[in-house]
Design a protein around this motif. Structure first.
Motif, PDB file in Angstrom:
ATOM      1  N   VAL A 145     -10.407  18.284  31.200  1.00  0.00           N
ATOM      2  CA  VAL A 145     -11.323  17.258  30.711  1.00  0.00           C
ATOM      3  C   VAL A 145     -12.507  17.267  31.666  1.00  0.00           C
ATOM      4  CG1 VAL A 145     -11.670  14.841  30.135  1.00  0.00           C
ATOM      5  CG2 VAL A 145      -9.421  15.886  29.793  1.00  0.00           C
ATOM      6  N   LEU A 146     -13.673  17.620  31.152  1.00  0.00           N
ATOM      7  CA  LEU A 146     -14.857  17.805  31.983  1.00  0.00           C
ATOM      8  C   LEU A 146     -15.866  16.693  31.738  1.00  0.00           C
ATOM      9  CD1 LEU A 146     -15.461  21.586  31.166  1.00  0.00           C
ATOM     10  CD2 LEU A 146     -14.094  20.662  33.045  1.00  0.00           C
ATOM     11  N   SER A 147     -16.398  16.134  32.813  1.00  0.00           N
ATOM     12  CA  SER A 147     -17.554  15.246  32.703  1.00  0.00           C
ATOM     13  C   SER A 147     -18.781  16.147  32.711  1.00  0.00           C
ATOM     14  CB  SER A 147     -17.589  14.269  33.883  1.00  0.00           C
ATOM     15  OG  SER A 147     -18.733  13.445  33.798  1.00  0.00           O
ATOM     16  N   VAL A 148     -19.537  16.164  31.607  1.00  0.00           N
ATOM     17  CA  VAL A 148     -20.603  17.150  31.443  1.00  0.00           C
ATOM     18  C   VAL A 148     -21.972  16.481  31.395  1.00  0.00           C
ATOM     19  CG1 VAL A 148     -19.138  18.856  30.312  1.00  0.00           C
ATOM     20  CG2 VAL A 148     -20.284  17.127  28.927  1.00  0.00           C
ATOM     21  N   ARG A 149     -22.944  17.175  31.997  1.00  0.00           N
ATOM     22  CA  ARG A 149     -24.331  16.732  31.947  1.00  0.00           C
ATOM     23  C   ARG A 149     -25.089  17.404  30.805  1.00  0.00           C
ATOM     24  NH1 ARG A 149     -25.063  12.168  34.381  1.00  0.00           N
ATOM     25  NH2 ARG A 149     -27.287  12.644  34.357  1.00  0.00           N
ATOM     26  N   ARG A 150     -24.607  18.568  30.385  1.00  0.00           N
ATOM     27  CA  ARG A 150     -25.221  19.208  29.230  1.00  0.00           C
ATOM     28  C   ARG A 150     -24.907  18.395  27.981  1.00  0.00           C
ATOM     29  NH1 ARG A 150     -24.702  25.754  29.742  1.00  0.00           N
ATOM     30  NH2 ARG A 150     -24.900  25.925  32.001  1.00  0.00           N
ATOM     31  N   HIS A 151     -25.680  18.624  26.916  1.00  0.00           N
ATOM     32  CA  HIS A 151     -25.437  17.825  25.719  1.00  0.00           C
ATOM     33  C   HIS A 151     -24.115  18.226  25.066  1.00  0.00           C
ATOM     34  CE1 HIS A 151     -26.635  21.120  22.954  1.00  0.00           C
ATOM     35  NE2 HIS A 151     -26.097  20.368  22.011  1.00  0.00           N
ATOM     36  N   VAL A 152     -23.490  17.253  24.430  1.00  0.00           N
ATOM     37  CA  VAL A 152     -22.295  17.526  23.644  1.00  0.00           C
ATOM     38  C   VAL A 152     -22.680  17.525  22.171  1.00  0.00           C
ATOM     39  CG1 VAL A 152     -20.629  16.661  25.309  1.00  0.00           C
ATOM     40  CG2 VAL A 152     -21.645  15.067  23.687  1.00  0.00           C
ATOM     41  N   SER A 153     -22.007  18.362  21.418  1.00  0.00           N
ATOM     42  CA  SER A 153     -22.315  18.516  20.004  1.00  0.00           C
ATOM     43  C   SER A 153     -21.556  17.479  19.179  1.00  0.00           C
ATOM     44  CB  SER A 153     -21.921  19.919  19.555  1.00  0.00           C
ATOM     45  OG  SER A 153     -21.963  20.034  18.159  1.00  0.00           O
ATOM     46  N   PHE A 154     -22.032  17.282  17.945  1.00  0.00           N
ATOM     47  CA  PHE A 154     -21.317  16.401  17.023  1.00  0.00           C
ATOM     48  C   PHE A 154     -20.288  17.163  16.191  1.00  0.00           C
ATOM     49  CE2 PHE A 154     -24.899  13.007  16.754  1.00  0.00           C
ATOM     50  CZ  PHE A 154     -24.462  12.475  17.956  1.00  0.00           C
ATOM     51  N   CYS A 155     -19.947  18.404  16.580  1.00  0.00           N
ATOM     52  CA  CYS A 155     -18.949  19.156  15.826  1.00  0.00           C
ATOM     53  C   CYS A 155     -17.670  18.336  15.636  1.00  0.00           C
ATOM     54  CB  CYS A 155     -18.621  20.459  16.548  1.00  0.00           C
ATOM     55  SG  CYS A 155     -19.958  21.653  16.559  1.00  0.00           S
ATOM     56  N   CYS A 156     -17.187  17.774  16.740  1.00  0.00           N
ATOM     57  CA  CYS A 156     -16.031  16.870  16.707  1.00  0.00           C
ATOM     58  C   CYS A 156     -16.138  15.963  17.920  1.00  0.00           C
ATOM     59  CB  CYS A 156     -14.724  17.654  16.721  1.00  0.00           C
ATOM     60  SG  CYS A 156     -13.244  16.604  16.635  1.00  0.00           S
ATOM     61  N   SER A 157     -16.770  14.823  17.732  1.00  0.00           N
ATOM     62  CA  SER A 157     -17.063  13.928  18.858  1.00  0.00           C
ATOM     63  C   SER A 157     -16.829  12.478  18.481  1.00  0.00           C
ATOM     64  CB  SER A 157     -18.515  14.091  19.326  1.00  0.00           C
ATOM     65  OG  SER A 157     -18.719  15.346  19.930  1.00  0.00           O
ATOM     66  N   LEU A 158     -16.361  11.730  19.467  1.00  0.00           N
ATOM     67  CA  LEU A 158     -16.124  10.295  19.292  1.00  0.00           C
ATOM     68  C   LEU A 158     -17.145   9.526  20.121  1.00  0.00           C
ATOM     69  CD1 LEU A 158     -12.817   8.364  19.204  1.00  0.00           C
ATOM     70  CD2 LEU A 158     -14.555   7.677  20.864  1.00  0.00           C
ATOM     71  N   LEU A 159     -17.841   8.607  19.476  1.00  0.00           N
ATOM     72  CA  LEU A 159     -18.795   7.730  20.145  1.00  0.00           C
ATOM     73  C   LEU A 159     -18.126   6.374  20.331  1.00  0.00           C
ATOM     74  CD1 LEU A 159     -20.448  10.044  18.839  1.00  0.00           C
ATOM     75  CD2 LEU A 159     -22.316   8.423  18.540  1.00  0.00           C
ATOM     76  N   THR A 160     -18.063   5.904  21.575  1.00  0.00           N
ATOM     77  CA  THR A 160     -17.309   4.689  21.865  1.00  0.00           C
ATOM     78  C   THR A 160     -18.044   3.438  21.402  1.00  0.00           C
ATOM     79  OG1 THR A 160     -18.298   4.437  24.066  1.00  0.00           O
ATOM     80  CG2 THR A 160     -16.289   5.790  23.889  1.00  0.00           C
ATOM     81  N   PRO A 161     -17.309   2.360  21.128  1.00  0.00           N
ATOM     82  CA  PRO A 161     -17.959   1.097  20.751  1.00  0.00           C
ATOM     83  C   PRO A 161     -18.945   0.609  21.800  1.00  0.00           C
ATOM     84  CG  PRO A 161     -15.616   1.000  20.245  1.00  0.00           C
ATOM     85  CD  PRO A 161     -15.839   2.270  21.024  1.00  0.00           C
ATOM     86  N   PHE A 192     -23.460   5.942  30.934  1.00  0.00           N
ATOM     87  CA  PHE A 192     -22.151   6.388  30.470  1.00  0.00           C
ATOM     88  C   PHE A 192     -21.905   7.827  30.930  1.00  0.00           C
ATOM     89  CE2 PHE A 192     -23.383   3.129  27.370  1.00  0.00           C
ATOM     90  CZ  PHE A 192     -22.242   2.345  27.326  1.00  0.00           C
ATOM     91  N   ALA A 193     -20.675   8.257  30.817  1.00  0.00           N
ATOM     92  CA  ALA A 193     -20.311   9.649  31.056  1.00  0.00           C
ATOM     93  C   ALA A 193     -19.887  10.267  29.728  1.00  0.00           C
ATOM     94  CB  ALA A 193     -19.171   9.746  32.068  1.00  0.00           C
ATOM     95  N   ASN A 194     -20.232  11.540  29.546  1.00  0.00           N
ATOM     96  CA  ASN A 194     -19.789  12.276  28.375  1.00  0.00           C
ATOM     97  C   ASN A 194     -18.711  13.265  28.788  1.00  0.00           C
ATOM     98  OD1 ASN A 194     -21.745  10.940  26.861  1.00  0.00           O
ATOM     99  ND2 ASN A 194     -23.265  12.558  27.138  1.00  0.00           N
ATOM    100  N   TYR A 195     -17.599  13.258  28.063  1.00  0.00           N
ATOM    101  CA  TYR A 195     -16.461  14.092  28.435  1.00  0.00           C
ATOM    102  C   TYR A 195     -16.204  15.155  27.373  1.00  0.00           C
ATOM    103  CZ  TYR A 195     -15.448  10.601  32.012  1.00  0.00           C
ATOM    104  OH  TYR A 195     -15.533   9.769  33.100  1.00  0.00           O
ATOM    105  N   LEU A 196     -16.015  16.381  27.844  1.00  0.00           N
ATOM    106  CA  LEU A 196     -15.641  17.485  26.972  1.00  0.00           C
ATOM    107  C   LEU A 196     -14.176  17.811  27.213  1.00  0.00           C
ATOM    108  CD1 LEU A 196     -16.358  19.732  24.961  1.00  0.00           C
ATOM    109  CD2 LEU A 196     -17.031  21.148  26.927  1.00  0.00           C
ATOM    110  N   PHE A 197     -13.378  17.696  26.157  1.00  0.00           N
ATOM    111  CA  PHE A 197     -11.941  17.929  26.247  1.00  0.00           C
ATOM    112  C   PHE A 197     -11.653  19.372  25.839  1.00  0.00           C
ATOM    113  CE2 PHE A 197     -12.314  13.442  26.276  1.00  0.00           C
ATOM    114  CZ  PHE A 197     -11.146  12.901  26.796  1.00  0.00           C
TER     115      PHE A 197
END
Length: 235
Positions: A145-161, A192-197
């Motif tokens: 599970v990586l905390s990433v600074r690069r953008h994450v894609s919407f291929c399969c992503s969850l946006l938190t409340p 916030f932090a963005n995480y790549l699983f």
């Protein structure tokens, strides 16, 4: 959780996405919405028949707007409103992605376990299980599970409340076709932090609904010519 899939034709792949989500092992309540973004009449009928059989709600964007596809901005704004109204997380699964039974619940749990999470993304892989576009930068970071600074894609992503409450998608630039770069950078800007699983791989067949974008790999000069002369694919 609200799960959404934008669909523009590519009906075989889209129905595979739907089937995989319907087979998910979920412990939390969720609503599944398909946004039909001006698919052909025949494919629209197939989607309507599938929706009538149960499993998802179908929204035909042709009944809401005259704006030509892609209508990702309208989709994100409508989905955010629904998520905020119900206090739910928003999970985007593209129509060229096939999730595993535990993917969505595990993304939800992973985000919940990280109070600073803005976006939780599942890594994408090809049919052989190799990490592929758009996460080639993480191809050596398997099962983490990586905390990433690069953008994450919407291929399969969850946006938190929490993130959805902080950033209004009405502020997104309407001149752009895609918004994952903007949204993921805004998540970081808001603290916030963005995480790549990479521990949650999903099969991705890039650009299944936009075949012309395959030119990025087969004929990049033509791809960028179309991108800039016809103002396509603006991110």
């Amino acid at each position: 959780m609200i799960v959404i899939t934008p669909v523009k034709d590519s009906i075989v792949s889209a129905l595979e996405t739907v089937k995989a989500i319907a087979s998910s092992d979920m412990r939390i309540p969720y609503t599944y919405i398909i946004y039909n973004d001006f698919s052909t009449d025949s494919n629209t009928r197939i989607l309507e028949e599938a929706a009538a059989a149960g499993g998802f709600t179908l929204i035909n964007l042709s009944e809401q707007t005259n704006h030509p596809s892609p209508n990702y901005l309208l989709i994100l704004q409508d989905a955010q409103r629904r998520a905020l109204d119900s206090g739910a997380a928003l999970c985007i699964v593209e129509s060229d992605v096939t999730v595993r039974p535990h993917t969505l619940q595990s993304l939800f749990d992973g985000a919940l376990d990280r109070p600073d999470c803005g976006i939780a993304a599942a890594v994408t892989v090809d049919e052989k299980g190799q990490i592929n576009y758009p996460y080639l930068y993480a191809r050596k970071e398997t099962n983490r599970v990586l905390s990433v600074r690069r953008h994450v894609s919407f291929c399969c992503s969850l946006l938190t409340p929490a993130f959805l409450q902080k950033y209004d998608f009405m502020q997104l630039d309407p001149s752009k076709a895609w918004h994952d770069v903007t949204v993921s950078h805004k998540s970081l800007a808001l603290g916030f932090a963005n995480y790549l699983f990479t521990s949650l791989p999903v099969v991705h067949r890039p650009h299944g609904s936009r075949p012309w974008k395959q030119l990025k790999y087969t004929n990049p000069l033509r791809y960028y010519w179309l991108k800039f002369t016809r103002r396509r694919d603006r991110i």
